[in-house]
Write a protein that holds these residues in place. Structure first.
Motif, PDB file in Angstrom:
ATOM      1  N   GLU A 138      73.712  33.478   8.766  1.00 37.83           N
ATOM      2  CA  GLU A 138      73.851  34.359   7.591  1.00 37.83           C
ATOM      3  C   GLU A 138      72.732  35.382   7.557  1.00 37.83           C
ATOM      4  N   ASP A 139      71.510  34.882   7.789  1.00 39.86           N
ATOM      5  CA  ASP A 139      70.332  35.725   7.721  1.00 39.86           C
ATOM      6  C   ASP A 139      70.356  36.801   8.824  1.00 39.86           C
ATOM      7  N   ALA A 140      70.738  36.377  10.054  1.00 35.81           N
ATOM      8  CA  ALA A 140      70.763  37.323  11.184  1.00 35.81           C
ATOM      9  C   ALA A 140      71.812  38.408  10.953  1.00 35.81           C
ATOM     10  N   VAL A 141      72.981  38.009  10.427  1.00 36.98           N
ATOM     11  CA  VAL A 141      74.045  38.996  10.187  1.00 36.98           C
ATOM     12  C   VAL A 141      73.613  39.973   9.097  1.00 36.98           C
ATOM     13  N   ARG A 142      73.025  39.423   7.997  1.00 34.64           N
ATOM     14  CA  ARG A 142      72.619  40.299   6.892  1.00 34.64           C
ATOM     15  C   ARG A 142      71.545  41.280   7.357  1.00 34.64           C
ATOM     16  N   SER A 143      70.550  40.768   8.080  1.00 31.19           N
ATOM     17  CA  SER A 143      69.453  41.620   8.514  1.00 31.19           C
ATOM     18  C   SER A 143      69.935  42.676   9.511  1.00 31.19           C
ATOM     19  N   ALA A 144      70.845  42.284  10.408  1.00 32.17           N
ATOM     20  CA  ALA A 144      71.386  43.251  11.377  1.00 32.17           C
ATOM     21  C   ALA A 144      72.171  44.337  10.643  1.00 32.17           C
TER      22      ALA A 144
END
Ligand SMILES: [Zn+2]
Length: 195
Positions: free
Chosen positions: A41-47
């Motif tokens: 979730e975090d990687a997708v949001r940050s990307a």
């Protein structure tokens, strides 16, 4: 079956390369390992928040211009035209090309309603008139659409006097550039053919 479960499976099913069985396996994994799903979730949001296209070549970057376009050691007179970001990544891995890139964002495909206006062609033609370009390497995939796109670009640049070349594919017709091994790809770049 709970509706949240169905929603999760449905959102995974249909991702490139993910079929119904794989979607279920991924859903089970994400529910079983909360840390993995939080990291995802975090990687997708940050990307999504940080990544944008380079204003010159269209590659993924977190700044206005990507690291290749701002690298003074790269040859600015050579542009390699690719379909998508993974193609650029594959060419970078094989280290055979030291110029700059231009990402089209796809290929011409009348059946899918993708025409010249849907690709980053205007910015390519603009780039060509603004800078002293010596060579354009057309590295679209050896598919029907990839060949048609390369031919379209070549046709539009015919009068420019710029050297146009095409990868010398030792690949089976239709093979995606991003899956080619480094040696095959390096040979394709080194043996590129004028068109
Ligand atoms: Zn760039």
């Amino acid at each position: 079956m709970s509706s949240s479960w169905n929603k999760l499976v449905k959102s995974l099913y249909g991702l490139p390369g993910v079929g119904p069985k794989m979607a279920e396996r991924l859903a089970i994994y994400l529910l079983k390992y909360p840390n993995a799903s939080l990291a995802l979730e975090d990687a997708v949001r940050s990307a999504r928040e940080k990544i944008r296209p380079c204003q010159m070549c269209g590659a993924f970057t977190e700044d206005d211009f990507c690291r290749i376009c701002t690298d003074e050691s790269r040859d600015k007179a050579q542009i390699c035209v690719v379909e998508q970001m993974p193609d650029l990544a594959a060419l970078e891995r094989c280290r055979a090309f030291r110029g700059q890139y231009h990402i089209l964002g796809g290929v011409l495909s009348p059946l899918d309603n993708v025409g010249p206006d849907d690709l980053r062609l205007d910015s390519l033609f603009h780039r060509v008139t603004q800078n002293n370009i010596r060579e354009i390497l057309l590295a679209t995939n050896p598919t029907v659409e990839g060949e048609a796109t390369a031919a379209y670009i070549a046709q539009n640049l015919k009068e420019s006097g710029i050297r146009l070349s095409r990868l010398a594919y030792g690949l089976p017709s239709g093979s995606a550039l991003e899956y080619a091994d480094d040696i095959t790809l390096a040979r394709a770049v080194e043996g590129r053919q004028p068109i």
